[in-house]
Design a protein around this motif. Sequence first.
Motif, PDB file in Angstrom:
ATOM      1  N   ARG A   1       0.865  -1.179   0.000  1.00  0.00           N
ATOM      2  CA  ARG A   1       0.000   0.000   0.000  1.00  0.00           C
ATOM      3  C   ARG A   1       0.907   1.236   0.000  1.00  0.00           C
ATOM      4  N   PRO A   2       0.552   2.280  -0.733  1.00  0.00           N
ATOM      5  CA  PRO A   2       1.504   3.339  -1.082  1.00  0.00           C
ATOM      6  C   PRO A   2       1.982   4.312   0.009  1.00  0.00           C
ATOM      7  N   LEU A   3       1.721   4.120   1.243  1.00  0.00           N
ATOM      8  CA  LEU A   3       2.238   4.994   2.307  1.00  0.00           C
ATOM      9  C   LEU A   3       1.690   6.418   2.221  1.00  0.00           C
ATOM     10  N   ARG A   4       1.196   6.865   3.326  1.00  0.00           N
ATOM     11  CA  ARG A   4       0.619   8.205   3.383  1.00  0.00           C
ATOM     12  C   ARG A   4       1.737   9.245   3.331  1.00  0.00           C
TER      13      ARG A   4
ATOM     14  N   CYS B   1      20.763   7.348   2.960  1.00  0.00           N
ATOM     15  CA  CYS B   1      20.219   6.462   1.932  1.00  0.00           C
ATOM     16  C   CYS B   1      18.751   6.723   1.720  1.00  0.00           C
ATOM     17  N   ALA B   2      18.050   5.731   1.212  1.00  0.00           N
ATOM     18  CA  ALA B   2      16.601   5.793   1.096  1.00  0.00           C
ATOM     19  C   ALA B   2      16.092   7.009   0.339  1.00  0.00           C
ATOM     20  N   GLU B   3      16.362   7.015  -0.954  1.00  0.00           N
ATOM     21  CA  GLU B   3      15.666   7.963  -1.801  1.00  0.00           C
ATOM     22  C   GLU B   3      14.673   7.141  -2.613  1.00  0.00           C
ATOM     23  N   ASP B   4      15.020   5.878  -2.769  1.00  0.00           N
ATOM     24  CA  ASP B   4      14.133   4.976  -3.501  1.00  0.00           C
ATOM     25  C   ASP B   4      12.863   4.658  -2.717  1.00  0.00           C
ATOM     26  N   GLY B   5      12.818   5.185  -1.507  1.00  0.00           N
ATOM     27  CA  GLY B   5      11.576   5.134  -0.735  1.00  0.00           C
ATOM     28  C   GLY B   5      11.013   3.763  -0.425  1.00  0.00           C
ATOM     29  N   ASP B   6       9.802   3.525  -0.796  1.00  0.00           N
ATOM     30  CA  ASP B   6       9.056   2.345  -0.352  1.00  0.00           C
ATOM     31  C   ASP B   6       9.509   1.036  -0.984  1.00  0.00           C
ATOM     32  N   ALA B   7       8.915  -0.010  -0.522  1.00  0.00           N
ATOM     33  CA  ALA B   7       9.326  -1.352  -0.920  1.00  0.00           C
ATOM     34  C   ALA B   7       8.867  -1.699  -2.335  1.00  0.00           C
ATOM     35  N   SER B   8       9.568  -2.633  -2.929  1.00  0.00           N
ATOM     36  CA  SER B   8       9.174  -3.118  -4.251  1.00  0.00           C
ATOM     37  C   SER B   8       8.990  -4.623  -4.188  1.00  0.00           C
ATOM     38  N   ALA B   9       7.800  -5.055  -4.518  1.00  0.00           N
ATOM     39  CA  ALA B   9       7.507  -6.490  -4.471  1.00  0.00           C
ATOM     40  C   ALA B   9       8.269  -7.214  -5.560  1.00  0.00           C
TER      41      ALA B   9
END
Lengths: 225, 225
Positions: A10-13, B217-225
């Motif tokens: 789910r895309p995170l708020r 780090c973490a510019e790619d943000g959220d997880a990728s299935a």
Amino acid sequence: MVLTQSSPTRPLRADARRNREAIITAADDLFRTQGMALQMDEVAQRAGLGVGTVYRHFPTKEALTVELVNHRAEAVITRAEQAMVTRAPAEAIRGFIHSMAKLMASDVGLRETFQLQSVADAQIDECAYYRQDLHARKFALVRQAQEAGMVRPDLAVEDFDALMCGMGQAVLAGGNPSLIADVILVGMRVPSAEGAADCTAEGQAAELGSESELAPCAEDGDASA
Amino acid sequence: MVLTQSSPTRPLRADARRNREAIITAADDLFRTQGMALQMDEVAQRAGLGVGTVYRHFPTKEALTVELVNHRAEAVITRAEQAMVTRAPAEAIRGFIHSMAKLMASDVGLRETFQLQSVADAQIDECAYYRQDLHARKFALVRQAQEAGMVRPDLAVEDFDALMCGMGQAVLAGGNPSLIADVILVGMRVPSAEGAADCTAEGQAAELGSESELAPCAEDGDASA
DNA sequence: ATTATCTATAGATCTATAGATAATGC
DNA sequence: ATTATCTATAGATCTATAGATAATGC
């Protein structure tokens, strides 16, 4: 491969995304100075959030540190790869090792990153979380350096990892980073011809009385004024 | 120098003397497998005593570990000194280093001993308790090896300590003890002539983009299935 | 309505101490 | 009588959770 959220992604708020980055930034800063000893409470505080929020994003401390460690490991390998494709790879690798030693002298987290990576790569026990798909890239690097005649051919990926880790420990312990880096660098080269120290994994190394010498202690008993 | 009892050195009762040795033996065993992470409770249990008794003999955990660390450090230096007065010191030193690597692979306490000794010798911060009068002996050893042309002349005692410590970390991390020992050994030798890597304590080592590269780090943000 | 965040606290883990009890040795 | 030892527990330090409260976004 590293899923942090529930499976359907789910895309995170909006606020959550912002906070997540704040957490990682704060954690990374603390990781630099404290390494794995960083405290979740401090991470939250530095990010301007409550601990609960940190735990919402990273269910355990480990989940958070895996993120930090993996990112650093990736960055380091990328730099090494860049060095290897330079016009003068030998020089570039030398610069790489030296700058690693220097960085590790003031970055506990980077030092521990090598340790965790090494231990993980050596397939040792519990901390398999830190094992990544970086192994193939490391392998390629080592082989490439060996084919170029820059590194002794009997050095395995695990040994390279271990040496980088040891180098970190050595600068932590107060060794001159530049000298330590040089020792490692020279030691990894092919034995040239001179001393030609053989090294067949097991065998010698026990010339001078083996285990026994370092027994318990205290036979001299009580204190002496 | 290391007083454990009250100043006037009252001679310790018979049972107390026995228990003291039991404590040290137990502690040393645990130190081998757990290092500084040994627990006072376990020490007591293994010695067949109550915790209170352990604390009677060693007012703090630190007081106990100082004893263990110092004893090991002394034993190691003695072995190194013996190696240096052999007919073939180069070979003997080689055997010494190799056996150290091997021992440290399965003796956490020995590994941490080097670490504490190094850090202490490098005059680093808090753990000055572990600094001993061993420094003079180490200094003599290093100088002797340097005068014999076996070790590069710009290697300070602190660097030697640090390298031993790093070697321990490297075998802990999964490196082949025999190979790691060889790398250190070869790296410490005088640079012969070939590569002739200079190493003036500070200066170069930043050829390939300095600190910046290893940012958060973490510019790619959220997880990728 | 759903998703995030906060505070307060449970729970685990250790070091170290207090106060009552037992063993030595003059 | 003095010196040692024991058990039970205080106190410090962390991770992780629960339940109440607040912010987003359809």
